[in-house]
Design a protein around this motif. Structure first.
Motif, PDB file in Angstrom:
ATOM      1  N   ASP A 128      46.405  30.155  33.870  1.00 21.14           N
ATOM      2  CA  ASP A 128      46.660  28.639  34.228  1.00 21.14           C
ATOM      3  C   ASP A 128      48.128  28.649  34.889  1.00 21.14           C
ATOM      4  OD1 ASP A 128      44.465  27.449  33.196  1.00 21.14           O
ATOM      5  OD2 ASP A 128      45.325  27.045  31.218  1.00 21.14           O
ATOM      6  N   LEU A 131      47.260  29.463  38.432  1.00 13.47           N
ATOM      7  CA  LEU A 131      46.882  28.463  38.992  1.00 13.47           C
ATOM      8  C   LEU A 131      47.648  27.530  39.693  1.00 13.47           C
ATOM      9  CD1 LEU A 131      43.414  27.995  37.127  1.00 13.47           C
ATOM     10  CD2 LEU A 131      43.805  28.541  39.402  1.00 13.47           C
ATOM     11  N   ASP A 132      48.821  27.477  38.817  1.00 13.57           N
ATOM     12  CA  ASP A 132      49.915  26.250  38.902  1.00 13.57           C
ATOM     13  C   ASP A 132      50.531  26.871  40.081  1.00 13.57           C
ATOM     14  OD1 ASP A 132      48.950  24.574  36.751  1.00 13.57           O
ATOM     15  OD2 ASP A 132      50.713  25.439  35.549  1.00 13.57           O
ATOM     16  N   ARG A 134      49.211  28.370  42.723  1.00 18.58           N
ATOM     17  CA  ARG A 134      48.193  28.193  43.955  1.00 18.58           C
ATOM     18  C   ARG A 134      48.090  26.956  44.322  1.00 18.58           C
ATOM     19  NH1 ARG A 134      45.589  32.749  45.556  1.00 18.58           N
ATOM     20  NH2 ARG A 134      45.570  34.628  44.416  1.00 18.58           N
ATOM     21  N   THR A 135      47.926  26.002  43.307  1.00 20.89           N
ATOM     22  CA  THR A 135      47.092  24.683  43.806  1.00 20.89           C
ATOM     23  C   THR A 135      47.328  23.764  42.635  1.00 20.89           C
ATOM     24  OG1 THR A 135      45.180  23.863  44.340  1.00 20.89           O
ATOM     25  CG2 THR A 135      45.092  25.580  43.180  1.00 20.89           C
ATOM     26  N   SER A 136      47.436  22.448  43.099  1.00 20.58           N
ATOM     27  CA  SER A 136      46.996  21.449  41.984  1.00 20.58           C
ATOM     28  C   SER A 136      45.835  20.715  42.200  1.00 20.58           C
ATOM     29  CB  SER A 136      48.378  20.373  42.146  1.00 20.58           C
ATOM     30  OG  SER A 136      48.228  19.826  43.338  1.00 20.58           O
ATOM     31  N   HIS A 140      39.758  23.049  43.659  1.00 23.72           N
ATOM     32  CA  HIS A 140      40.027  24.604  44.131  1.00 23.72           C
ATOM     33  C   HIS A 140      40.287  25.390  42.835  1.00 23.72           C
ATOM     34  CE1 HIS A 140      41.247  27.789  46.661  1.00 23.72           C
ATOM     35  NE2 HIS A 140      42.544  27.549  46.042  1.00 23.72           N
ATOM     36  N   ARG A 141      40.827  24.646  42.029  1.00 22.09           N
ATOM     37  CA  ARG A 141      41.333  25.453  40.690  1.00 22.09           C
ATOM     38  C   ARG A 141      39.684  25.737  39.971  1.00 22.09           C
ATOM     39  NH1 ARG A 141      46.822  24.142  38.470  1.00 22.09           N
ATOM     40  NH2 ARG A 141      45.880  24.632  36.410  1.00 22.09           N
ATOM     41  N   THR A 145      38.375  29.806  39.242  1.00 21.66           N
ATOM     42  CA  THR A 145      38.248  30.101  37.994  1.00 21.66           C
ATOM     43  C   THR A 145      36.765  30.588  37.721  1.00 21.66           C
ATOM     44  OG1 THR A 145      39.898  28.650  37.017  1.00 21.66           O
ATOM     45  CG2 THR A 145      38.241  29.151  35.558  1.00 21.66           C
ATOM     46  N   ARG A 152      42.300  38.078  39.317  1.00 16.84           N
ATOM     47  CA  ARG A 152      43.430  37.217  38.705  1.00 16.84           C
ATOM     48  C   ARG A 152      44.828  38.181  38.582  1.00 16.84           C
ATOM     49  NH1 ARG A 152      40.778  33.459  34.088  1.00 16.84           N
ATOM     50  NH2 ARG A 152      38.869  32.726  35.213  1.00 16.84           N
ATOM     51  N   ASP A 217      44.814  23.183  48.914  1.00 15.38           N
ATOM     52  CA  ASP A 217      45.451  22.441  47.855  1.00 15.38           C
ATOM     53  C   ASP A 217      45.181  20.793  48.075  1.00 15.38           C
ATOM     54  OD1 ASP A 217      47.092  21.933  45.725  1.00 15.38           O
ATOM     55  OD2 ASP A 217      48.773  22.662  46.521  1.00 15.38           O
TER      56      ASP A 217
END
Length: 249
Positions: A128, A131-132, A134-136, A140-141, A145, A152, A217
């Motif tokens: 997580d 991911l923060d 990389r993108t909000s 895309h998250r 995943t 990862r 994003d």
């Protein structure tokens, strides 16, 4: 098993150019499906190759792989120009570094998205938290995943110093669009600005609120529009097709 992911424009339209996408650390070709479809909708031939492993694949081998990928897109009259390389993260560093190499598939322009800084930066220990960085974007998250091939923790892998030095020290004359999110914790904004000013024909575009995966994003529609605008301007010998004479915003 195919080594490329291909996206074609609407049937009946002439291809306006060829775009080769080079993913970054931990990413797969599927990471750029949305981006590929969007550019293809504007009649560009888009091909996504596998991300380079810069610890085991040198720039000469990557250049040969890109050359082969470009040649395999050929129609009866050859590769449809302009040929544009789009690199993300370590793929952006590799593409920038490659501009100093001779290649049979010399690009007409490059797009460098999310070029990582030279200083080491730990991302985090959990998925997580990565991911923060990389993108909000929820879509895309979710894609990252659910893709079992996404590696990862890869953002903690160092990009080889020689590649970064070549990327930031590039003196390439080809037109370059540099894209960076202003919320990208892996970016060196000062170094990017210096590099953009040192290149002969470069544009540095900052995406407000975007994180490291700037092509994917929340602002992906506007970013894709910026890329298409660059492609269209490139086809017009870098003369803008639209200028704003007056605006209240």
């Amino acid at each position: 098993m195919t080594q490329y992911s291909d996206y074609f424009g609407p049937e009946g339209l002439l291809v306006r150019g060829t775009v080769l996408v080079v993913p970054g650390r931990g990413e797969t070709r599927a990471t750029y499906a949305r981006f590929g479809r969007r550019l293809a909708a504007d009649a560009y031939r888009v091909r996504v190759i596998d991300a380079p492993d810069l610890d085991t694949e040198d720039l000469t081998a990557l250049a040969a792989r890109i050359t082969t990928a470009a040649e395999d897109t050929t129609a009866d009259d050859g590769v449809v120009r302009p040929l544009v390389l789009v690199g993300a993260d370590s793929g952006a560093a590799a593409v920038a570094a490659l501009l100093g190499h001779e290649s049979d598939a010399r690009p007409d322009a490059v797009v460098l998205a999310g070029l990582p800084g030279r200083a080491p930066a730990a991302t985090a220990g959990t998925w997580d938290e990565e991911l923060d960085v990389r993108t909000s974007c929820p879509a895309h998250r979710g894609l990252l995943t659910q893709d079992a091939e996404v590696r990862r923790g890869s953002l903690d892998d160092a990009v080889p110093e020689a590649v970064l030095a070549a990327a930031y020290g590039s003196e390439a004359a080809v037109p370059a669009l540099l894209l960076v999110g202003d919320s990208d914790p892996l970016a060196d904004h000062e170094a990017l600005a210096h590099t953009a000013k040192s290149l002969a024909r470069a544009r540095l575009s900052v995406v407000h609120g975007a994180h490291h995966d700037v092509l994917n994003d929340l602002q992906h529609r506007s970013v894709a529009a910026e890329v298409v605008t660059f492609l269209e301007t490139l086809r017009n010998e870098l003369r803008p097709l639209i200028t704003v004479r007056s605006s209240a915003w």
